[in-house]
Design a protein around this motif. Structure first.
Motif, PDB file in Angstrom:
ATOM      1  N   GLU A  91     -41.940  34.019  72.707  1.00  0.00           N
ATOM      2  CA  GLU A  91     -42.222  33.514  73.588  1.00  0.00           C
ATOM      3  C   GLU A  91     -43.902  33.414  73.579  1.00  0.00           C
ATOM      4  O   GLU A  91     -44.528  32.514  73.876  1.00  0.00           O
ATOM      5  CB  GLU A  91     -42.232  34.453  74.889  1.00  0.00           C
ATOM      6  CG  GLU A  91     -40.780  34.309  75.850  1.00  0.00           C
ATOM      7  CD  GLU A  91     -41.013  35.226  76.996  1.00  0.00           C
ATOM      8  OE1 GLU A  91     -39.829  35.455  77.228  1.00  0.00           O
ATOM      9  OE2 GLU A  91     -41.858  35.812  77.524  1.00  0.00           O
ATOM     10  N   VAL A  92     -44.576  34.316  72.907  1.00  0.00           N
ATOM     11  CA  VAL A  92     -45.984  34.453  72.683  1.00  0.00           C
ATOM     12  C   VAL A  92     -46.552  33.454  71.698  1.00  0.00           C
ATOM     13  O   VAL A  92     -47.179  32.524  71.968  1.00  0.00           O
ATOM     14  CB  VAL A  92     -46.550  35.576  72.240  1.00  0.00           C
ATOM     15  CG1 VAL A  92     -48.008  35.721  71.956  1.00  0.00           C
ATOM     16  CG2 VAL A  92     -46.314  36.838  73.459  1.00  0.00           C
ATOM     17  N   GLY A  94     -44.629  30.809  70.940  1.00  0.00           N
ATOM     18  CA  GLY A  94     -44.532  29.531  71.511  1.00  0.00           C
ATOM     19  C   GLY A  94     -45.605  29.128  72.270  1.00  0.00           C
ATOM     20  O   GLY A  94     -45.617  27.798  72.602  1.00  0.00           O
ATOM     21  N   GLU A  95     -46.435  29.786  72.705  1.00  0.00           N
ATOM     22  CA  GLU A  95     -47.706  29.344  73.641  1.00  0.00           C
ATOM     23  C   GLU A  95     -48.973  28.967  72.812  1.00  0.00           C
ATOM     24  O   GLU A  95     -49.893  28.458  73.508  1.00  0.00           O
ATOM     25  CB  GLU A  95     -47.907  30.481  74.601  1.00  0.00           C
ATOM     26  CG  GLU A  95     -47.019  30.891  75.434  1.00  0.00           C
ATOM     27  CD  GLU A  95     -46.914  30.321  76.834  1.00  0.00           C
ATOM     28  OE1 GLU A  95     -47.819  29.385  77.086  1.00  0.00           O
ATOM     29  OE2 GLU A  95     -46.059  30.448  77.667  1.00  0.00           O
ATOM     30  N   VAL A  96     -48.835  29.241  71.673  1.00  0.00           N
ATOM     31  CA  VAL A  96     -50.130  28.983  70.884  1.00  0.00           C
ATOM     32  C   VAL A  96     -50.052  27.652  69.959  1.00  0.00           C
ATOM     33  O   VAL A  96     -49.136  27.594  68.995  1.00  0.00           O
ATOM     34  CB  VAL A  96     -50.463  30.217  70.092  1.00  0.00           C
ATOM     35  CG1 VAL A  96     -51.830  30.044  69.255  1.00  0.00           C
ATOM     36  CG2 VAL A  96     -50.295  31.480  70.654  1.00  0.00           C
ATOM     37  N   VAL A 101     -55.117  31.198  65.386  1.00  0.00           N
ATOM     38  CA  VAL A 101     -54.868  31.942  66.688  1.00  0.00           C
ATOM     39  C   VAL A 101     -53.219  32.589  66.642  1.00  0.00           C
ATOM     40  O   VAL A 101     -52.788  33.543  66.719  1.00  0.00           O
ATOM     41  CB  VAL A 101     -55.030  31.360  68.160  1.00  0.00           C
ATOM     42  CG1 VAL A 101     -54.680  32.239  69.339  1.00  0.00           C
ATOM     43  CG2 VAL A 101     -56.635  31.185  68.265  1.00  0.00           C
ATOM     44  N   ALA A 104     -52.697  35.238  64.151  1.00  0.00           N
ATOM     45  CA  ALA A 104     -53.163  36.428  64.492  1.00  0.00           C
ATOM     46  C   ALA A 104     -52.064  36.880  65.323  1.00  0.00           C
ATOM     47  O   ALA A 104     -51.625  38.049  65.491  1.00  0.00           O
ATOM     48  CB  ALA A 104     -54.246  36.549  65.268  1.00  0.00           C
ATOM     49  N   ALA A 105     -51.583  35.918  66.223  1.00  0.00           N
ATOM     50  CA  ALA A 105     -50.201  36.519  67.010  1.00  0.00           C
ATOM     51  C   ALA A 105     -49.200  36.797  66.429  1.00  0.00           C
ATOM     52  O   ALA A 105     -48.406  37.706  66.784  1.00  0.00           O
ATOM     53  CB  ALA A 105     -49.959  35.158  68.099  1.00  0.00           C
ATOM     54  N   ALA A 166     -59.259  33.312  63.755  1.00  0.00           N
ATOM     55  CA  ALA A 166     -58.866  33.354  64.922  1.00  0.00           C
ATOM     56  C   ALA A 166     -60.115  33.217  65.916  1.00  0.00           C
ATOM     57  O   ALA A 166     -59.987  32.564  66.761  1.00  0.00           O
ATOM     58  CB  ALA A 166     -57.838  34.269  65.406  1.00  0.00           C
TER      59      ALA A 166
END
Lengths: 168, 168
Positions: A91-92, A94-96, A101, A104-105, A166
Motif C-alpha cells: 500500500e505505502v 504504491g503511493e510513492v 522517496v 526510503a519507503a 529522499a
C-alpha cells in the motif's frame, strides 16, 4: 487449528505452532521480495534485497530441517501478522512515485518485516532451549543472526544514502 | 490515501504517513492491552503489561505533540501490520488453555508488537533528523527507548520465569 477447540496444549505445541507461523511468513517473503528488488532503484538497496532473498530461501530450508529434527511435518499456518506487514508495504510503496522517496519507503517496509522475524526467531530460540532442544535452537539462531544483520545493513544503507537522497 | 492517486510525493509526506500509521497502531494497542493484562496470570507479566499500557497511552500523547510541532493534523491511517499482529495474538492465545503456556504465548505476542513499533520509531527518528526536525526526533526517540526497554523486560520475564513454568 480449530475455531472452538484449544489445540495448543503444551509448550511444545506452542513451539510447533510458532515454527509453522514463521514457516508461512518466510514463504510469503520469498514471494514478496522479488517485487521489492524490482521496485528499488538504488544499487546498494537492490543488492541488499537480492542477497536477502537468497538468505530467505535458505531460512525456509532451515525451518524444514528443524521440523525434521523435531519429528513434525513441515507445514505453515496462516500468519496474519506477516500478511499485514506485506499488505502495508504494498500500500505505502504504491503511493510513492518519486524514486528516492520510494527507496526510503522500501527499506523501511523491509525493516518492519525483519523486526517481525527477529521477534519470532528470538522467541523460538528461547523456547527450543527451554524444551531441551539445543539442536533446534542452534539452527534457528543462525537465521536470527542473519535477520539482525539484514536489519542493520538496511539501517546502514538508509542512513548513508537513501534518506539523504529522499530528502534532497 | 487515494487508491489511484499517488499521495506520497516527498520525504516529508512519507514521514507524516508513517506518523499516522504508528498513531493508529498505538491506539489499537491501547485497546488490545487491557485484554492481555486480563488474560495473563503471572504477576510480573501482568504488571509489565499494565505498566506498558500506561506508557502506550503516553505514546499517543507524544505523537499528538509531534503532529503539532510539525503543523499537521493528528490522525491515523489504517495499519494492516498492527491489525495482523493483534489478530494473530488473539488467534494464538485463544488456542491455549494451560495458564503457564498462555503466559508464554502472551509475552511472545506482545514482543511481536514491540518489534513492529521499534522498527517504525527507528525509521521515524532517522527520517525526522534527515528532514532537519531534531525537535520531532527527540520526542520520538523517547518512545523508541521505552519500546526497546519494554521488549527487554518481556525477554527477561520470559527467560527467568514464564518459559520455565510453561515447559514444566
Amino acid at each position: 487449528m480449530g475455531l472452538f477447540t484449544r489445540d495448543i496444549k503444551t509448550m511444545d505445541d506452542l513451539f510447533v505452532h510458532t515454527l509453522r507461523d514463521v514457516y508461512y511468513a518466510e514463504k510469503q517473503l520469498v514471494k514478496a521480495l522479488p517485487e521489492m528488488v524490482e521496485k528499488s532503484t538504488d544499487p546498494q538497496l537492490k543488492q541488499a534485497f537480492q542477497a536477502h532473498l537468497g538468505e530467505t530461501k535458505n531460512h525456509v530450508i532451515r525451518l524444514e530441517q528443524v521440523f525434521k529434527m523435531h519429528g513434525t511435518e513441515a507445514k505453515g499456518v496462516d500468519c496474519p501478522a506477516i500478511d499485514g506487514i506485506i499488505e502495508e508495504a504494498e500500500e505505502v510503496t504504491g503511493e510513492v512515485e518519486d524514486k528516492p522517496v520510494l527507496n526510503a519507503a522500501l527499506a523501511a517496509a523491509a525493516q518492519a518485516a525483519e523486526h517481525y522475524e527477529i521477534s519470532r526467531y528470538g522467541t523460538l530460540v528461547a523456547w527450543a532451549k527451554q524444551l531441551g532442544r539445543n539442536d533446534c535452537a542452534r539452527v534457528l539462531e543462525q537465521t536470527l543472526e542473519e535477520e539482525k544483520a539484514a536489519d542493520r545493513k538496511l539501517t546502514e544503507i538508509a542512513e548513508a544514502r537513501l534518506n539523504l537522497q529522499a530528502a534532497s
